[in-house]
Design a protein around this motif. Structure first.
Motif, short mmCIF file in Angstrom:
data_model
loop_
_atom_site.label_atom_id
_atom_site.label_comp_id
_atom_site.label_asym_id
_atom_site.label_seq_id
_atom_site.Cartn_x
_atom_site.Cartn_y
_atom_site.Cartn_z
N ASP A 85 31.03 -10.70 -106.62
CA ASP A 85 30.85 -12.15 -106.51
C ASP A 85 32.19 -12.85 -106.32
N LEU A 86 33.22 -12.37 -107.01
CA LEU A 86 34.55 -12.94 -106.85
C LEU A 86 35.05 -12.70 -105.42
N MET A 87 34.81 -11.51 -104.89
CA MET A 87 35.22 -11.22 -103.50
C MET A 87 34.48 -12.13 -102.51
N ALA A 88 33.20 -12.40 -102.76
CA ALA A 88 32.45 -13.31 -101.89
C ALA A 88 33.08 -14.71 -101.93
N ALA A 89 33.51 -15.14 -103.11
CA ALA A 89 34.18 -16.45 -103.23
C ALA A 89 35.50 -16.44 -102.48
N VAL A 90 36.24 -15.32 -102.56
CA VAL A 90 37.52 -15.20 -101.84
C VAL A 90 37.28 -15.32 -100.33
N GLU A 91 36.27 -14.63 -99.85
CA GLU A 91 35.97 -14.67 -98.41
C GLU A 91 35.58 -16.07 -97.97
N GLN A 92 34.83 -16.80 -98.80
CA GLN A 92 34.50 -18.19 -98.47
C GLN A 92 35.75 -19.06 -98.46
N TRP A 93 36.63 -18.86 -99.45
CA TRP A 93 37.88 -19.61 -99.52
C TRP A 93 38.72 -19.36 -98.26
N GLU A 94 38.75 -18.11 -97.80
CA GLU A 94 39.50 -17.79 -96.57
C GLU A 94 38.90 -18.53 -95.37
N SER A 125 43.10 -9.69 -105.55
CA SER A 125 43.66 -8.71 -106.47
C SER A 125 42.91 -8.70 -107.80
N ALA A 126 42.57 -9.88 -108.31
CA ALA A 126 41.84 -9.96 -109.57
C ALA A 126 40.48 -9.29 -109.47
N ALA A 127 39.89 -9.32 -108.28
CA ALA A 127 38.56 -8.72 -108.08
C ALA A 127 38.62 -7.22 -107.83
N THR A 128 39.80 -6.71 -107.48
CA THR A 128 39.95 -5.31 -107.11
C THR A 128 40.39 -4.50 -108.31
N THR A 129 39.74 -3.38 -108.52
CA THR A 129 40.11 -2.52 -109.64
C THR A 129 40.58 -1.15 -109.19
N ASP A 130 40.81 -0.99 -107.88
CA ASP A 130 41.21 0.33 -107.38
C ASP A 130 42.71 0.56 -107.37
N GLY A 131 43.49 -0.43 -107.80
CA GLY A 131 44.94 -0.26 -107.89
C GLY A 131 45.70 -0.53 -106.61
N ALA A 132 45.00 -0.90 -105.53
CA ALA A 132 45.69 -1.19 -104.27
C ALA A 132 46.48 -2.48 -104.42
N VAL A 133 47.70 -2.48 -103.95
CA VAL A 133 48.56 -3.66 -104.05
C VAL A 133 48.58 -4.36 -102.70
N PRO A 134 48.16 -5.62 -102.63
CA PRO A 134 48.22 -6.33 -101.37
C PRO A 134 49.68 -6.59 -100.98
N ILE A 135 49.92 -6.71 -99.71
CA ILE A 135 51.27 -7.00 -99.22
C ILE A 135 51.52 -8.49 -99.37
N TRP A 136 52.68 -8.84 -100.00
CA TRP A 136 53.07 -10.24 -100.16
C TRP A 136 54.58 -10.29 -100.22
N ASP A 137 55.17 -11.29 -99.62
CA ASP A 137 56.62 -11.38 -99.54
C ASP A 137 57.29 -11.67 -100.87
N ASP A 138 56.67 -12.42 -101.72
CA ASP A 138 57.29 -12.82 -102.96
C ASP A 138 57.27 -11.67 -103.96
N ALA A 139 58.45 -11.17 -104.32
CA ALA A 139 58.56 -9.99 -105.18
C ALA A 139 57.91 -10.21 -106.55
N ARG A 140 58.10 -11.37 -107.12
CA ARG A 140 57.51 -11.63 -108.44
C ARG A 140 55.99 -11.60 -108.37
N LEU A 141 55.43 -12.25 -107.34
CA LEU A 141 53.98 -12.27 -107.19
C LEU A 141 53.45 -10.86 -106.95
N THR A 142 54.12 -10.11 -106.10
CA THR A 142 53.69 -8.74 -105.82
C THR A 142 53.69 -7.90 -107.08
N SER A 143 54.73 -8.02 -107.87
CA SER A 143 54.80 -7.28 -109.13
C SER A 143 53.69 -7.70 -110.07
N TRP A 144 53.46 -9.00 -110.15
CA TRP A 144 52.42 -9.50 -111.04
C TRP A 144 51.04 -9.04 -110.58
#
Length: 190
Positions: free
Chosen positions: A168-177, A69-88
């Motif tokens: 670069d942040l997305m590449a780090a995310v993919e490695q973390w996954e 999410s931090a790497a994305t600037t297109d406004g897409a909201v990832p799906i996550w169960d925790d309402a507070r995290l999703t809002s944040w």
């Protein structure tokens, strides 16, 4: 690597209790602690490392979602169960998350926190198509001896800011996954 040379590398060493039936791993929290190996070098050249149980398997996946999410600037909201995290996360993506003040407060809507308070993450700013990501360190993840006052730091007040291109942040995310793939969330039978 940050544009100023700072580096924060996190990798999963393994479960703290690799076998779910270990006597010590009698509940889902104990069964799901991941030992994280961290290496840091500040822009000024100060370096340190640590290896500690720092994230639950669910928190490590939460971090993946947060970083994406931090790497994305297109406004897409990832799906996550925790309402507070999703809002944040929606606020992060829409650039409405205020830079987090490092006044040592334990709680902040601008800081991603985990059960074990070794690590935290916040977005410092977005500018000139770059993400300024803060990685906060506390307790076992601090350098030895702690930089600053003899008494150390309040939780999450010591951080390294990484200035990253979103790709670069997305590449780090993919490695973390990929690093997380061998470590699913364990369920302990009652």
């Amino acid at each position: 690597m940050s544009s100023d040379g700072a580096i924060v590398e996190l990798s999963v060493v393994g479960y703290e209790f690799p076998v779910a039936s270990d006597r010590e791993a009698q509940d889902e929290y104990d069964a799901n602690w991941l030992v994280i190996d961290g290496s840091v070098r500040t822009a000024e050249g100060r370096a340190w490392s640590w290896t500690e149980p720092s994230l639950l398997t669910s928190e490590a996946r939460e971090l993946t979602t947060w970083l994406r999410s931090a790497a994305t600037t297109d406004g897409a909201v990832p799906i996550w169960d925790d309402a507070r995290l999703t809002s944040w996360l929606a606020d992060v993506e829409s650039d409405t998350v205020e830079p987090w003040s490092s006044d040592g407060a334990d709680e902040s809507d601008g800081l991603l926190l985990f059960l074990e308070p070794n690590l935290g993450f916040s977005v410092a700013a977005r500018a000139e198509a770059m993400v300024h990501l803060r990685v906060h360190f506390s307790l076992e993840a601090l350098p030895e001896p702690p930089i600053g006052a003899a008494g150390g730091f309040p939780l999450y007040s010591f951080f390294v800011t990484l200035t990253l291109d979103p790709a670069d942040l997305m590449a780090a995310v993919e490695q973390w996954e990929r690093d997380l793939a061998p470590y699913p969330i364990k369920r302990i039978a009652p």
